[in-house]
Design a protein around this motif. Sequence first.
Motif, PDB file in Angstrom:
ATOM      1  N   MET A   1     -63.863 -37.593  28.054  1.00  0.00           N
ATOM      2  CA  MET A   1     -64.783 -37.515  26.955  1.00  0.00           C
ATOM      3  C   MET A   1     -63.918 -37.461  25.652  1.00  0.00           C
ATOM      4  SD  MET A   1     -68.101 -36.142  27.305  1.00  0.00           S
ATOM      5  CE  MET A   1     -68.895 -37.150  28.746  1.00  0.00           C
ATOM      6  N   ALA A   2     -64.424 -38.185  24.688  1.00  0.00           N
ATOM      7  CA  ALA A   2     -63.765 -37.977  23.670  1.00  0.00           C
ATOM      8  C   ALA A   2     -63.721 -36.684  22.721  1.00  0.00           C
ATOM      9  CB  ALA A   2     -64.398 -39.145  22.283  1.00  0.00           C
ATOM     10  N   LYS A   3     -62.595 -36.408  21.885  1.00  0.00           N
ATOM     11  CA  LYS A   3     -62.439 -35.194  21.331  1.00  0.00           C
ATOM     12  C   LYS A   3     -63.696 -34.959  20.455  1.00  0.00           C
ATOM     13  CE  LYS A   3     -59.056 -32.436  18.823  1.00  0.00           C
ATOM     14  NZ  LYS A   3     -57.770 -32.430  18.636  1.00  0.00           N
ATOM     15  N   GLY A   4     -64.113 -33.644  20.498  1.00  0.00           N
ATOM     16  CA  GLY A   4     -65.155 -33.317  19.709  1.00  0.00           C
ATOM     17  C   GLY A   4     -66.461 -33.445  20.136  1.00  0.00           C
ATOM     18  N   THR A   5     -66.520 -33.867  21.336  1.00  0.00           N
ATOM     19  CA  THR A   5     -68.149 -34.248  21.840  1.00  0.00           C
ATOM     20  C   THR A   5     -68.712 -32.939  22.377  1.00  0.00           C
ATOM     21  OG1 THR A   5     -67.173 -34.612  23.927  1.00  0.00           O
ATOM     22  CG2 THR A   5     -67.398 -36.557  22.701  1.00  0.00           C
ATOM     23  N   LYS A   6     -69.930 -32.780  22.299  1.00  0.00           N
ATOM     24  CA  LYS A   6     -70.472 -31.095  22.571  1.00  0.00           C
ATOM     25  C   LYS A   6     -70.515 -31.235  24.063  1.00  0.00           C
ATOM     26  CE  LYS A   6     -72.405 -30.690  18.133  1.00  0.00           C
ATOM     27  NZ  LYS A   6     -73.372 -29.570  17.555  1.00  0.00           N
ATOM     28  N   VAL A   7     -70.453 -29.817  24.629  1.00  0.00           N
ATOM     29  CA  VAL A   7     -70.795 -29.624  25.995  1.00  0.00           C
ATOM     30  C   VAL A   7     -72.147 -29.304  26.193  1.00  0.00           C
ATOM     31  CG1 VAL A   7     -70.198 -28.090  27.694  1.00  0.00           C
ATOM     32  CG2 VAL A   7     -68.342 -28.893  26.162  1.00  0.00           C
ATOM     33  N   THR A   8     -72.898 -29.972  27.154  1.00  0.00           N
ATOM     34  CA  THR A   8     -74.308 -29.650  27.290  1.00  0.00           C
ATOM     35  C   THR A   8     -74.332 -28.643  28.306  1.00  0.00           C
ATOM     36  OG1 THR A   8     -74.255 -31.221  29.160  1.00  0.00           O
ATOM     37  CG2 THR A   8     -74.645 -32.401  27.149  1.00  0.00           C
ATOM     38  N   LYS A  10     -76.261 -28.362  30.840  1.00  0.00           N
ATOM     39  CA  LYS A  10     -75.881 -28.866  32.240  1.00  0.00           C
ATOM     40  C   LYS A  10     -74.508 -28.945  32.674  1.00  0.00           C
ATOM     41  CE  LYS A  10     -79.205 -31.727  34.428  1.00  0.00           C
ATOM     42  NZ  LYS A  10     -79.594 -33.132  34.670  1.00  0.00           N
ATOM     43  N   GLU A  11     -73.595 -29.295  31.569  1.00  0.00           N
ATOM     44  CA  GLU A  11     -72.094 -29.236  31.684  1.00  0.00           C
ATOM     45  C   GLU A  11     -71.421 -27.849  32.016  1.00  0.00           C
ATOM     46  OE1 GLU A  11     -69.548 -32.979  29.957  1.00  0.00           O
ATOM     47  OE2 GLU A  11     -70.979 -31.976  28.434  1.00  0.00           O
ATOM     48  N   ARG A  12     -72.133 -27.029  31.275  1.00  0.00           N
ATOM     49  CA  ARG A  12     -71.601 -25.763  31.248  1.00  0.00           C
ATOM     50  C   ARG A  12     -72.098 -24.908  32.553  1.00  0.00           C
ATOM     51  NH1 ARG A  12     -73.802 -22.020  26.599  1.00  0.00           N
ATOM     52  NH2 ARG A  12     -72.070 -20.750  27.391  1.00  0.00           N
ATOM     53  N   GLU A  13     -73.232 -25.283  33.007  1.00  0.00           N
ATOM     54  CA  GLU A  13     -73.750 -24.845  34.366  1.00  0.00           C
ATOM     55  C   GLU A  13     -72.951 -25.453  35.603  1.00  0.00           C
ATOM     56  OE1 GLU A  13     -77.798 -24.354  36.996  1.00  0.00           O
ATOM     57  OE2 GLU A  13     -77.800 -24.887  34.969  1.00  0.00           O
ATOM     58  N   LYS A  14     -72.517 -26.654  35.428  1.00  0.00           N
ATOM     59  CA  LYS A  14     -71.603 -27.246  36.404  1.00  0.00           C
ATOM     60  C   LYS A  14     -70.420 -26.667  36.516  1.00  0.00           C
ATOM     61  CE  LYS A  14     -70.897 -30.505  39.633  1.00  0.00           C
ATOM     62  NZ  LYS A  14     -71.619 -30.496  40.642  1.00  0.00           N
ATOM     63  N   MET A  15     -69.783 -26.361  35.191  1.00  0.00           N
ATOM     64  CA  MET A  15     -68.365 -25.727  35.055  1.00  0.00           C
ATOM     65  C   MET A  15     -68.428 -24.423  35.927  1.00  0.00           C
ATOM     66  SD  MET A  15     -67.401 -26.591  31.160  1.00  0.00           S
ATOM     67  CE  MET A  15     -67.050 -28.251  30.401  1.00  0.00           C
ATOM     68  N   TRP A  16     -69.601 -23.608  35.424  1.00  0.00           N
ATOM     69  CA  TRP A  16     -69.341 -22.224  36.164  1.00  0.00           C
ATOM     70  C   TRP A  16     -69.806 -22.426  37.608  1.00  0.00           C
ATOM     71  CZ3 TRP A  16     -73.681 -19.511  38.600  1.00  0.00           C
ATOM     72  CH2 TRP A  16     -73.321 -18.039  38.430  1.00  0.00           C
ATOM     73  N   GLN A  17     -70.666 -23.441  38.121  1.00  0.00           N
ATOM     74  CA  GLN A  17     -70.641 -23.340  39.520  1.00  0.00           C
ATOM     75  C   GLN A  17     -69.518 -23.962  40.264  1.00  0.00           C
ATOM     76  OE1 GLN A  17     -73.966 -26.407  39.798  1.00  0.00           O
ATOM     77  NE2 GLN A  17     -75.699 -24.662  39.542  1.00  0.00           N
ATOM     78  N   LEU A  18     -68.673 -24.816  39.639  1.00  0.00           N
ATOM     79  CA  LEU A  18     -67.469 -25.365  40.260  1.00  0.00           C
ATOM     80  C   LEU A  18     -66.611 -24.043  40.086  1.00  0.00           C
ATOM     81  CD1 LEU A  18     -67.313 -28.856  38.882  1.00  0.00           C
ATOM     82  CD2 LEU A  18     -67.602 -28.179  40.923  1.00  0.00           C
ATOM     83  N   TYR A  19     -66.303 -23.335  39.165  1.00  0.00           N
ATOM     84  CA  TYR A  19     -65.508 -22.133  39.299  1.00  0.00           C
ATOM     85  C   TYR A  19     -65.853 -21.171  40.114  1.00  0.00           C
ATOM     86  CZ  TYR A  19     -62.625 -18.280  37.243  1.00  0.00           C
ATOM     87  OH  TYR A  19     -61.590 -17.355  37.009  1.00  0.00           O
ATOM     88  N   GLN A  20     -67.003 -20.866  40.411  1.00  0.00           N
ATOM     89  CA  GLN A  20     -67.561 -19.862  41.198  1.00  0.00           C
ATOM     90  C   GLN A  20     -67.353 -20.264  42.900  1.00  0.00           C
ATOM     91  OE1 GLN A  20     -68.961 -17.005  40.609  1.00  0.00           O
ATOM     92  NE2 GLN A  20     -68.427 -17.790  38.583  1.00  0.00           N
ATOM     93  N   GLN A  21     -67.177 -21.828  42.883  1.00  0.00           N
ATOM     94  CA  GLN A  21     -66.972 -22.380  44.198  1.00  0.00           C
ATOM     95  C   GLN A  21     -65.450 -22.305  44.501  1.00  0.00           C
ATOM     96  OE1 GLN A  21     -68.562 -26.066  44.318  1.00  0.00           O
ATOM     97  NE2 GLN A  21     -70.596 -25.217  44.521  1.00  0.00           N
ATOM     98  N   GLY A  22     -64.532 -21.576  43.588  1.00  0.00           N
ATOM     99  CA  GLY A  22     -63.110 -21.260  43.848  1.00  0.00           C
ATOM    100  C   GLY A  22     -62.230 -22.412  43.100  1.00  0.00           C
ATOM    101  N   GLY A  23     -62.849 -23.044  42.023  1.00  0.00           N
ATOM    102  CA  GLY A  23     -62.180 -24.179  41.539  1.00  0.00           C
ATOM    103  C   GLY A  23     -61.340 -23.555  40.295  1.00  0.00           C
ATOM    104  N   SER A  24     -60.063 -24.125  39.872  1.00  0.00           N
ATOM    105  CA  SER A  24     -59.375 -23.616  38.964  1.00  0.00           C
ATOM    106  C   SER A  24     -59.857 -24.301  37.568  1.00  0.00           C
ATOM    107  CB  SER A  24     -57.875 -23.947  38.980  1.00  0.00           C
ATOM    108  OG  SER A  24     -57.626 -25.491  39.049  1.00  0.00           O
ATOM    109  N   PHE A  25     -59.536 -23.717  36.634  1.00  0.00           N
ATOM    110  CA  PHE A  25     -60.061 -24.594  35.192  1.00  0.00           C
ATOM    111  C   PHE A  25     -59.243 -25.958  35.126  1.00  0.00           C
ATOM    112  CE2 PHE A  25     -60.264 -19.921  33.640  1.00  0.00           C
ATOM    113  CZ  PHE A  25     -61.521 -19.679  33.946  1.00  0.00           C
ATOM    114  N   LYS A  26     -57.966 -26.155  35.463  1.00  0.00           N
ATOM    115  CA  LYS A  26     -57.423 -27.354  35.492  1.00  0.00           C
ATOM    116  C   LYS A  26     -58.145 -28.396  36.164  1.00  0.00           C
ATOM    117  CE  LYS A  26     -52.985 -29.470  35.517  1.00  0.00           C
ATOM    118  NZ  LYS A  26     -51.487 -29.156  35.951  1.00  0.00           N
TER     119      LYS A  26
END
Length: 63
Positions: A1-8, A10-26
């Motif tokens: 994604m280009a710098k400065g694009t907004k996080v939707t 859906k993306e926020r929820e996906k980030m949280w779901q992946l994190y809950q599954q044991g994913g690292s931020f990186k």
Amino acid sequence: MAKGTKVTEKEREKMWQLYQQGGSFKAIAKKLRRSPDTVSRHVHEYEAAVRATGYVLNQGNIK
């Protein structure tokens, strides 16, 4: 994604779901093509919203 694009939402929820599954931020950032700082910020914000919602809903159960 280009710098400065907004996080939707859906993306926020996906980030949280992946994190809950044991994913690292990186790892999540690489998968979603975002920076680890962006992922961290949105995961923590989403988590706070989930906690606040649970708190408000549980207040009705206390007498």
